[in-house]
Design a protein around this motif. Structure first.
Motif, short mmCIF file in Angstrom:
data_model
loop_
_atom_site.label_atom_id
_atom_site.label_comp_id
_atom_site.label_asym_id
_atom_site.label_seq_id
_atom_site.Cartn_x
_atom_site.Cartn_y
_atom_site.Cartn_z
N GLU A 59 17.03 -42.40 -15.13
CA GLU A 59 16.23 -41.45 -14.35
C GLU A 59 17.08 -40.71 -13.32
OE1 GLU A 59 13.11 -43.80 -12.65
OE2 GLU A 59 12.04 -43.98 -14.55
N ILE A 60 17.95 -41.44 -12.65
CA ILE A 60 18.83 -40.83 -11.65
C ILE A 60 19.79 -39.86 -12.32
CG2 ILE A 60 20.70 -41.32 -10.02
CD1 ILE A 60 19.16 -44.07 -9.52
N ALA A 61 20.38 -40.29 -13.42
CA ALA A 61 21.32 -39.43 -14.14
C ALA A 61 20.64 -38.15 -14.61
CB ALA A 61 21.93 -40.19 -15.31
N GLU A 62 19.44 -38.27 -15.14
CA GLU A 62 18.72 -37.07 -15.59
C GLU A 62 18.46 -36.12 -14.43
OE1 GLU A 62 15.32 -38.83 -17.54
OE2 GLU A 62 16.36 -38.91 -19.47
N ALA A 63 18.10 -36.67 -13.28
CA ALA A 63 17.84 -35.84 -12.10
C ALA A 63 19.11 -35.15 -11.61
CB ALA A 63 17.23 -36.68 -10.98
N LEU A 64 20.26 -35.79 -11.86
CA LEU A 64 21.54 -35.23 -11.44
C LEU A 64 22.21 -34.40 -12.53
CD1 LEU A 64 23.00 -38.37 -9.62
CD2 LEU A 64 22.01 -36.32 -8.55
N ASN A 65 21.55 -34.29 -13.67
CA ASN A 65 22.08 -33.56 -14.82
C ASN A 65 23.44 -34.09 -15.27
OD1 ASN A 65 19.89 -31.71 -15.12
ND2 ASN A 65 20.67 -30.63 -13.33
N ILE A 66 23.53 -35.42 -15.33
CA ILE A 66 24.74 -36.06 -15.84
C ILE A 66 24.35 -37.02 -16.96
CG2 ILE A 66 26.05 -35.86 -13.68
CD1 ILE A 66 25.45 -38.85 -13.19
N ASP A 67 25.33 -37.36 -17.76
CA ASP A 67 25.11 -38.31 -18.85
C ASP A 67 25.36 -39.72 -18.31
OD1 ASP A 67 25.17 -39.89 -21.13
OD2 ASP A 67 26.57 -38.60 -22.21
N PRO A 68 24.36 -40.61 -18.35
CA PRO A 68 24.57 -41.96 -17.83
C PRO A 68 25.69 -42.70 -18.57
CG PRO A 68 22.50 -41.84 -19.01
CD PRO A 68 23.02 -40.45 -18.90
N CYS A 69 25.95 -42.31 -19.80
CA CYS A 69 27.04 -42.95 -20.56
C CYS A 69 28.39 -42.69 -19.92
CB CYS A 69 27.02 -42.47 -22.01
SG CYS A 69 25.56 -43.00 -22.91
N GLU A 70 28.55 -41.53 -19.27
CA GLU A 70 29.81 -41.23 -18.60
C GLU A 70 30.06 -42.21 -17.46
OE1 GLU A 70 29.95 -37.12 -17.44
OE2 GLU A 70 29.50 -36.44 -19.48
N ILE A 71 29.01 -42.59 -16.77
CA ILE A 71 29.14 -43.56 -15.68
C ILE A 71 29.57 -44.91 -16.26
CG2 ILE A 71 27.83 -44.85 -13.95
CD1 ILE A 71 27.06 -42.29 -12.90
N ILE A 72 28.97 -45.29 -17.35
CA ILE A 72 29.32 -46.57 -17.98
C ILE A 72 30.76 -46.56 -18.45
CG2 ILE A 72 28.80 -48.10 -19.92
CD1 ILE A 72 25.81 -47.21 -19.48
N VAL A 73 31.19 -45.46 -19.06
CA VAL A 73 32.58 -45.34 -19.50
C VAL A 73 33.53 -45.50 -18.31
CG1 VAL A 73 34.30 -43.72 -20.43
CG2 VAL A 73 32.09 -44.00 -21.57
N GLU A 74 33.21 -44.86 -17.20
CA GLU A 74 34.05 -44.98 -16.00
C GLU A 74 34.07 -46.42 -15.49
OE1 GLU A 74 36.17 -42.91 -14.28
OE2 GLU A 74 35.91 -41.75 -16.10
N LEU A 75 32.93 -47.09 -15.54
CA LEU A 75 32.86 -48.47 -15.06
C LEU A 75 33.69 -49.42 -15.93
CD1 LEU A 75 29.14 -48.83 -14.00
CD2 LEU A 75 31.15 -48.69 -12.54
#
Length: 80
Positions: A59-75
């Motif tokens: 939900e947060i990623a959609e509101a920020l117009n980012i792909d949540p998978c990118e966050i996971i890849v970075e983590l």
């Protein structure tokens, strides 16, 4: 095992979310309005008082117009 909220990976996770919000040009209040939450919800996860689950991340990623998978890849780059 350290509780995840205190791990280096979780600290990095919080920083990624704060940076994404700032890059989107949104205040905590504006983001909260977009996801129908209170500003304190945003503040608490940003400072580490509250954990967010995967559904909230989406939900947060959609509101920020980012792909949540990118966050996971970075983590995954952060040593556990």
């Amino acid at each position: 095992m350290t509780k995840s909220i205190f791990s280096d990976r979780y600290q990095h996770f919080r920083k990624l979310l704060v940076n994404a919000r700032n890059k989107a040009g949104l205040s905590q209040t504006q983001l909260a309005e977009k996801i129908n939450k209170r500003q304190t919800f945003i503040s608490k996860y940003e400072i580490g008082e509250r954990r967010i689950d995967v559904v909230e991340l989406i939900e947060i990623a959609e509101a920020l117009n980012i792909d949540p998978c990118e966050i996971i890849v970075e983590l995954k780059k952060v040593k556990a």
